[in-house]
Design a protein around this motif. Structure first.
Motif: not given
Lengths: 493, 147
Positions: A169-170, A426, A424, B50-51, B53-54, A173, A162-163, B5, B46-47, A165-166, B12
């Motif tokens: 995505a960043l 990521f 953290y 995902l956020s 989920f985090l 963007m 998940i991290k 987190n 999408l973000l 994928l974040i 985010l």
């Protein structure tokens, strides 16, 4: 004609130019911020008064040397010299931290040159046929390639998907900042004219990898448990190398093929090859922790892009990326017109260039292997001395790309963000991947829909697109599916 | 509970909301999917997911207490010094600020040897001048005070 080319390339003036070019290229590639494009463009004016073959091969030496040089600092200090070495830093630096910098550099040198040589051989044998296949890559295929590239995040995400994928995505963007590819509308610029053309990749990369690492290392100097620098002189064993041969061959094939596609470059290729190496590996857990294949794959791939990118350049006169665009200019200045007639009109020069490219790779192999002991000495410099120098190099490197101070500010912000991302847990590599692939994905997505007049079936009715999208789906969801299957098995046994 | 987190997830989501709001001002297109706002909105959604989920994952009980992170005061100070260095370059020029920055950071990193404190800034500047200015023809900023 190949024999004639061999004779021409064996002249001492030509070999001297290749040596000079390779040394300049390795130096440029290993400095953060200085890319192969910059190196070739800077040396270009020097070649105008030279003999065509010597001049072009000087540039080829710089090009090949810079692509290889980027891996040195990626492995030693987690600072990719060029964007195409970003994937190498993942396992390369992990090996260095374990004390195996010597072995990591040996693998990088061997894989780089084998990849480079194989791609030149492909160039010699099947250039015209491959070029026509690469031309089948239209907007939908390039979009699918970008999606496939993004799916690789699942491989480089590290501990938490998940991290990763974040982070990806960043990166996507951030890549949307600037003019949009179809309408030319300025997005997310906040009225700042420096952002109109978007954010340059190189300062972001320098900040995320190099500056953030320097901030972390300075903090570590005050930490109670400081890691002691160890450099094992363990050499690469034949058994270990034998295990890598298949990975190198596969990655060289991937690199040569992607190199031929206009718009795709060494950076994307390296990540794709890394992902494929992980996919085919029996022990995937070692990736990210210092797996030898994690160095061999991206290095063989990004160096084989050099030969691949030459295929459309020489056979069709189409430059696939920025470096080959500069080389196209250099060839034309020398009175050589690349295109389908090149082999007829300048056959002797073309084959001399081919042999010169092989020699350039051999010289890089020689210098690379001889220099390993010297390169690893950088690790013996105390971090308290090395880190201020790295931060200054980051600043100059970011500035030198466009002679624009705004890039230095971008580098600093990326460095601070990169520090906190690492702190953290990521991963930073997916940011770079998203950033590289974002523009390719968006522009080709929009172009495809313009072509099909809004019909989405264009992405599912073309064979290459379908194969790439299926591979992307498999790559992204295979780890999750595998985990489910294992859990189901455990429940039933 | 994993507080970092949770905090990052919330940041985010706030960032996503601002980003999405910004896309409202983009012009529309005949083909909706090729408008300048379409792809940014897809990324934003999408973000956002995902956020979420985090954040959801941050409420789970951590195994082994989540592990401790080293203090970051010294790294923060290094970031502050680097920021000051970069802010000062346009005024004082690259050469003076670089000498001051390297000496200050070396001293901060507990290097007290005068030979090192003088040779490293001079050596670095000499290399940068020769390589960037002389070889690559990059004009390093001289500073508004000296122009």
């Amino acid at each position: 004609m190949l024999f004639e080319g061999l004779m021409n390339a064996m002249q001492w003036q030509v070999i001297l130019m290749i040596i000079i070019g390779s040394v300049i290229g390795i130096s440029i590639g290993s400095l953060p911020g200085l890319t192969a494009v910059m190196g070739v463009a800077l040396i270009l004016p020097v070649t105008f008064g030279m003999d065509p073959v010597a001049g072009i091969l000087l540039l080829v030496g710089v090009y090949f040397g810079a692509v290889y040089g980027g891996s040195l600092t990626a492995i030693l200090i987690n600072t990719p010299g060029t964007p195409s070495s970003a994937a190498t830093a993942i396992d390369g630096f992990a090996l260095t931290k374990k004390g195996y910098a010597h072995k990591a550099l040996t693998i990088s040198t061997l894989s780089s040159t084998i990849g480079g040589i194989l791609s030149v051989i492909v160039l010699i044998i099947i250039a015209p046929q491959m070029a026509s296949f690469a031309l089948k890559f239209s907007a939908p295929e390039s979009f699918a390639l970008a999606v496939f590239g993004l799916s690789i995040i699942s491989s480089i995400a590290g501990k938490t998907l998940i991290k990763g994928l974040i982070a990806g995505a960043l990166g996507l963007m951030v890549a949307t900042i600037g003019l949009d590819p179809i309408a030319g509308f300025a997005r997310f610029t906040g009225g700042n004219e420096n952002l109109i053309n978007g954010i340059d990749l190189v300062p972001v990369m320098i900040g995320l990898f190099a500056a953030s690492e320097a901030f972390t290392s300075i903090g570590d100097l005050f930490s109670a448990k400081r890691a002691k620098v160890v450099i094992e002189k363990t050499k690469l064993k034949w058994e270990e190398f034998r295990m890598l041969i298949l990975t190198i061959l596969r990655s060289a094939g991937i690199g040569t093929f992607i190199g031929m596609i206009p718009g795709a470059g060494g950076d994307i290729t390296a990540f794709v090859a890394y992902n494929e190496a992980k996919r085919f590996s029996k022990d995937k857990r070692q990736f990210g922790e210092g797996d030898l294949k994690g160095i061999a794959a991206p290095e063989a791939a990004n160096n084989s892009v050099t030969g691949g990118a030459m295929i459309p350049l020489l056979t069709l006169g189409i430059p696939g990326d920025a470096v080959t665009a500069v080389l196209l200019g250099a060839l034309m200045v020398q009175g050589i017109q690349p295109g389908p007639m090149l082999f007829e009109t300048n056959g002797s020069i073309v084959y001399t260039l081919f042999v010169g490219m092989l020699i350039a790779n051999m010289i890089i192999l020689l210098f690379g292997l001889m220099g390993i002991r010297l390169f690893t000495k950088i690790l013996l410099i105390p971090k308290s001395v090395l880190m201020p120098i790295i931060l200054v190099l980051c600043t100059v490197g970011a500035f030198a790309i466009n002679n624009n101070f705004f890039d230095v500010i971008v580098m600093l912000i990326a460095g601070i963000i990169g520090y906190f991302m690492k702190r953290y847990e990521f991963p930073v590599s997916p940011v770079i991947l998203g950033f590289i692939l974002g523009p390719m994905l968006e522009s080709n997505f929009s172009r495809s829909l313009v072509l099909s007049q809004g019909d989405y079936s264009i992405f599912f009715t073309r064979p290459i697109t379908l194969v790439l999208l299926s591979l992307a789906f498999l790559t992204l969801f295979a780890p999750l599916l595998k985990r489910k299957v294992i859990k189901l098995k455990e429940d039933y046994i | 509970m994993n507080r970092p987190n949770l905090f990052i997830g919330v940041i985010l989501i706030i960032g996503c909301s601002i980003y999405f709001y910004e896309t409202m001002s983009f012009p529309s297109s005949d083909l909706q999917m090729t408008s300048p706002a379409f792809i940014p909105r897809v990324y934003c959604i999408l973000l956002f997911i995902l956020s979420a989920f985090l954040i959801a994952g941050s409420f789970k009980r951590e195994e082994g207490g989540g592990g401790s992170r080293p203090p970051f005061l010294h790294s923060l100070m290094a970031m502050g010094m680097t920021s000051l260095y970069i802010i000062a370059i346009p005024f004082l020029g690259f050469y003076i600020t670089t000498v001051l920055f390297i000496v200050a950071l070396l001293y901060f990193a507990k290097v007290k040897n005068y030979a090192v404190l003088t040779s490293i800034p001079i050596g670095t500047l000499a290399f940068l001048y020769l390589f960037f200015v002389k070889v690559l023809n990059v004009g390093l900023p001289v500073g508004s005070l000296f122009q």
